[in-house]
Write an enzyme that holds these catalytic residues in place. Structure first.
Site, PDB file in Angstrom:
ATOM      1  N   PRO A  45      54.085 -48.897 -45.674  1.00 30.19           N
ATOM      2  CA  PRO A  45      54.261 -47.558 -45.117  1.00 30.19           C
ATOM      3  C   PRO A  45      55.564 -46.842 -45.468  1.00 30.19           C
ATOM      4  O   PRO A  45      56.431 -46.624 -44.624  1.00 30.19           O
ATOM      5  CB  PRO A  45      54.142 -47.800 -43.613  1.00 30.19           C
ATOM      6  CG  PRO A  45      54.664 -49.190 -43.438  1.00 30.19           C
ATOM      7  CD  PRO A  45      54.224 -49.939 -44.668  1.00 30.19           C
ATOM      8  N   CYS A  46      55.672 -46.428 -46.711  1.00 31.29           N
ATOM      9  CA  CYS A  46      56.848 -45.678 -47.145  1.00 31.29           C
ATOM     10  C   CYS A  46      56.971 -44.353 -46.411  1.00 31.29           C
ATOM     11  O   CYS A  46      58.060 -43.786 -46.335  1.00 31.29           O
ATOM     12  CB  CYS A  46      56.835 -45.483 -48.659  1.00 31.29           C
ATOM     13  SG  CYS A  46      55.280 -44.920 -49.329  1.00 31.29           S
TER      14      CYS A  46
END
Length: 175
Positions: free
Chosen positions: A143-144
């Protein structure tokens, strides 16, 4: 004695409709996710995938049902549905440490680039951490989008800032 070349790896490309656009989901024969991105960023995904699996052949098909169901459940509202999905990437040791630290950020929470750099044991490597974040081939699952500016602003996201905002709100993060 003949020099036998190994068979190129075959990866499967699936397409899944979501409330914020179609996602491209690439899995290997073992069901590990190798890439995920939004279809309007297909060229970027292919470029990153080429770095991580340069000899792979990509074929259209359906991802394994548990992986597909996890992606669908996430977009249907289960913010933790992707937590158990197995991912596999190539990259430097530093990149892999950043990507592992991203997966450790719980849904509904955010971190600054500085906090992410500190989490990987390199508090002065904020810029390098940001670059590693940007080279992540597996959006949403790694989850950047949970990384924001030090002042709390939404900063660049390869899928677009509106999509980043949607993902964070979807997970219950204060945006």
């Amino acid at each position: 004695m003949r020099n036998v070349q190994p068979e190129p790896e075959t990866l499967t490309l699936d397409r899944i409709a979501t409330p914020v656009g179609e996602v491209l989901l690439v899995t290997d024969k073992d069901g590990a996710v190798r890439a995920l991105d939004f279809s309007d960023y297909e060229a970027r995904m292919m470029r990153l995938l080429g770095r991580h699996a340069p000899d792979a052949q990509l074929v259209s098909g359906r991802a394994p049902e548990p992986v597909r169901k996890a992606v669908e459940a996430y977009f249907a509202g289960d913010a933790k549905a992707l937590d158990g999905v197995i991912v596999k990437t190539n990259g430097t040791a530093f990149q892999k440490s950043v990507w592992a630290a991203l997966r450790a950020i719980p849904a509904g929470e955010t971190r600054s680039y500085g906090q992410l750099a500190a989490a990987v044991g390199s508090p002065k490597a904020v810029r390098a951490t940001g670059l590693a974040n940007g080279q992540n081939p597996i959006a949403v699952i790694v989850p950047c989008h949970r990384v924001i500016g030090a002042n709390g602003t939404l900063t660049g996201y390869a899928g677009g800032l509106e999509r980043k905002k949607w993902l964070l709100e979807h997970e219950g993060a204060a945006v």
